[in-house]
Enzyme design. Structure first.
Site, short mmCIF file in Angstrom:
data_model
loop_
_atom_site.label_atom_id
_atom_site.label_comp_id
_atom_site.label_asym_id
_atom_site.label_seq_id
_atom_site.Cartn_x
_atom_site.Cartn_y
_atom_site.Cartn_z
N LEU A 26 0.62 -1.74 -0.20
CA LEU A 26 -0.05 0.21 -0.16
C LEU A 26 1.23 1.27 -0.39
O LEU A 26 0.50 1.86 0.54
CB LEU A 26 -1.42 -0.13 1.39
N CYS B 70 7.10 -9.90 -13.55
CA CYS B 70 5.95 -10.45 -12.98
C CYS B 70 4.49 -9.67 -13.16
O CYS B 70 3.93 -9.95 -13.92
CB CYS B 70 5.94 -11.52 -11.91
C1 UGA Z 1 5.97 -10.52 -7.52
C2 UGA Z 1 4.80 -11.22 -6.14
O1 UGA Z 1 5.29 -10.42 -4.80
C3 UGA Z 1 5.51 -12.75 -5.59
O2 UGA Z 1 4.52 -13.21 -4.71
C4 UGA Z 1 5.58 -13.85 -6.96
O3 UGA Z 1 5.63 -14.51 -6.67
C5 UGA Z 1 6.40 -12.57 -8.05
O4 UGA Z 1 6.38 -11.59 -7.84
C6 UGA Z 1 5.48 -13.44 -9.36
O5 UGA Z 1 5.21 -13.84 -9.37
O6 UGA Z 1 7.57 -13.68 -9.44
P1 UGA Z 1 8.09 -9.37 -7.19
O7 UGA Z 1 8.43 -9.18 -8.97
O8 UGA Z 1 9.58 -9.83 -6.85
O9 UGA Z 1 7.58 -10.78 -6.82
O10 UGA Z 1 8.43 -8.32 -6.93
P2 UGA Z 1 8.14 -7.67 -5.78
O11 UGA Z 1 8.01 -7.36 -4.55
O12 UGA Z 1 6.11 -7.95 -5.30
O13 UGA Z 1 6.79 -5.87 -5.80
C7 UGA Z 1 6.83 -5.50 -7.36
C8 UGA Z 1 7.01 -4.79 -7.87
O14 UGA Z 1 5.36 -3.63 -6.71
C9 UGA Z 1 7.38 -3.94 -7.32
O15 UGA Z 1 7.72 -2.87 -8.54
C10 UGA Z 1 7.79 -2.86 -6.46
O16 UGA Z 1 8.56 -1.04 -5.67
C11 UGA Z 1 6.27 -2.17 -6.69
N1 UGA Z 1 5.82 -2.50 -5.70
C12 UGA Z 1 5.43 -2.95 -3.94
C13 UGA Z 1 4.76 -0.85 -5.06
O17 UGA Z 1 5.27 0.41 -6.19
N2 UGA Z 1 4.70 -0.23 -3.53
C14 UGA Z 1 4.08 -1.16 -2.95
O18 UGA Z 1 3.67 -1.07 -1.81
C15 UGA Z 1 4.75 -2.91 -3.06
#
Ligand code: UGA
Length: 461
Positions: free
Chosen positions: A265, A275
């Protein structure tokens, strides 16, 4: 289901096909559980690197564990499929499912090829377990494909076991998952998977045993939900910008409602990576094929909100520069899609840098880990090897990926390097008060940040 439990057996032999992020991590982690593991990839270079104990991507903690497991003799890598086909009792297929070149659909070429090639070589009883993120219905189609091509059709069976690991936390997420999902078509398949994951199940890790289609859907639904949560708060950020409200405070207040929760959030530049973006697009595409496109129509909006953040960030940098980006020197802090990663796939940071460049800005990018990957994608952009080099002579500093190094930078010291003390915080992680006190013009994506809020957020960690 308790009668189908299989006790842990270190005798189990595991094959892992596809040694990218998911597969390499999975192979190493399976070896830590005591199994003998052979990892296979068509990419000779990757196999050679891994065989020498070198990880072809950045993941904290994994290189050490890789070398430790290799030293036990339980983990090896090969580019010869025959080496793995006959070896393993359980084959995990971890190949990529990127977005297709010409549509939003997932490209299943690698998945199809991996299952077919294994089936053509296996002559013994074996379970083929898909881990890749795929459109619902893929496992059923693959079951038919495997039956058609198998050397010994009666011996091989297919299951689906989605993976939820996050980059940057890959080892922790694999060894201590918050849940396990088994998509199976028989009790035998379930027993095999219970055997593999016995150490985790004994610790009480929640398990959902489902049919193949549900297991496939769990994964895309989880990523769709996470993307939606991020875009929800970023939609609120747009409203806050228009209403002169503070989305940081808003998100914080929402987070205390346990039904909502504060994770995923965080307002800012939004999501990227290999992903979330491609998974929500593939999900929409698949739902349309199934005639239920409307059910997930909101995912198009989720995608658009996410992409609008990038454009808005460029607007803010342009505004900070006085309305025209031509010839303006911008320090681009970050290129990776998130900190603690060198992954630049669909990275918001790099996308912003590209847009700035196209408007004529002189962008200098520094990322603690991702410069090399970023250079491969956008060779025209300029990459430097330190924060100080990026900041030197900058007219505007743009915080694009929230690496600790950037969050911890001293506003006074940074200020001595730049030409103009102007900073745009694309992740809302800097201490606005300290920057302002050090004479910076501070602005942030998502509207006002009061000094008090920034301090609160930092205290809350
Ligand atoms: C994501 C999922 O979190 C995993 O559970 C899943 O296994 C994986 O994709 C996959 O499908 O393989 P990941 O891509 O490593 O994992 O990254 P996240 O930590 O989920 O972050 C994704 C994006 O969201 C990043 O660019 C991050 O900066 C952004 N984000 C995250 C936000 O902009 N705000 C937030 O509050 C959280």
């Amino acid at each position: 289901m308790t009668d189908s439990r299989t006790p842990f057996s270190a005798q189990l032999r595991i094959g892992v096909s596809g040694l990218g992020y998911l597969g390499a991590t999975h192979a190493v982690c399976m070896a830590t559980l005591g199994y003998r593991v052979v990892g296979y990839d068509v990419d000779e270079g990757k196999v050679q690197a891994l065989s020498r104990g070198i990880l072809p991507f950045y993941e904290p903690g994994l290189p050490e564990l890789l070398r430790e497991m290799q030293a036990t003799g339980r983990l090896s890598f090969t580019s010869d499929l025959d080496d793995v086909a006959e070896f393993a009792d359980v084959h995990f297929v971890c190949v990529g499912t990127p977005q297709a070149r010409d549509s939003d659909a997932a490209d299943l070429t690698y998945v199809d090829a991996a299952f077919t090639a294994l089936a053509q070589r296996i002559s013994r009883r074996a379970l083929l377990v898909g881990k890749s993120t795929v459109p619902v219905g893929t496992a059923e189609r693959l079951t038919a494909l495997v039956a058609e091509h198998a050397l010994a059709p009666a011996e091989v069976e297919l299951a689906w076991n989605p993976e939820f690991l996050r980059e940057g936390f890959a080892v922790e997420d694999t060894l201590n998952p918050d849940r396990l999902v088994f998509g199976v078509a028989s009790e035998w398949a379930e027993r095999q998977l219970r055997g593999v994951y016995a150490p985790m199940l004994e610790r009480g890790t929640p398990l959902v045993v489902a049919d193949l289609a549900t297991a496939e859907l769990v994964k895309v639904a989880a990523n769709a939900f996470l993307a939606t949560k991020i875009s929800f708060v970023n939609a609120m950020a747009e409203v806050c910008e228009a209403a002169a409200a503070d989305v940081g405070l808003l998100a914080r207040a929402l987070s205390y409602d346990e039904r909502i929760g504060g994770r995923f959030l965080k307002p800012g530049l939004g999501f990227g990576g290999g992903c979330l973006p491609k998974d929500i697009r593939a999900f929409s595409h698949r739902a349309e094929e199934l005639g239920v496109g409307k059910a997930v129509g909101f995912l198009r909006e989720v995608d658009e909100i996410n992409l609008r953040r990038r454009a808005r960030m460029v607007d803010l940098i342009r505004e900070a520069a006085g309305g025209d980006l031509r010839g303006v020197r911008v320090a681009g802090l970050g290129a990776a899609f998130k900190p603690d990663s060198d992954d630049v796939r669909d990275a918001p940071a790099l996308d912003v840098a590209r847009m700035l460049y196209l408007e004529g800005a002189d962008v200098r990018i520094y990322d603690p880990q991702a410069n090399e990957n970023a250079h491969r994608v956008y060779p025209d952009l300029e990459y430097v090897s330190s924060l100080a080099e990026a900041a030197a002579g900058a007219d505007v500093v743009a915080l694009l990926t929230e690496w600790r190094e950037f969050v911890d930078a001293d506003p006074g010291e940074l200020g001595d390097l730049v030409a103009q003390r102007r900073i745009v915080d694309g992740r809302r992680v800097l201490d606005a008060g300290r920057y302002r006190a050090a004479g910076w013009e501070y602005s942030s994506l998502g509207g006002a940040v009061t000094t008090r809020v920034a301090a609160d957020v930092r205290r809350a960690g």
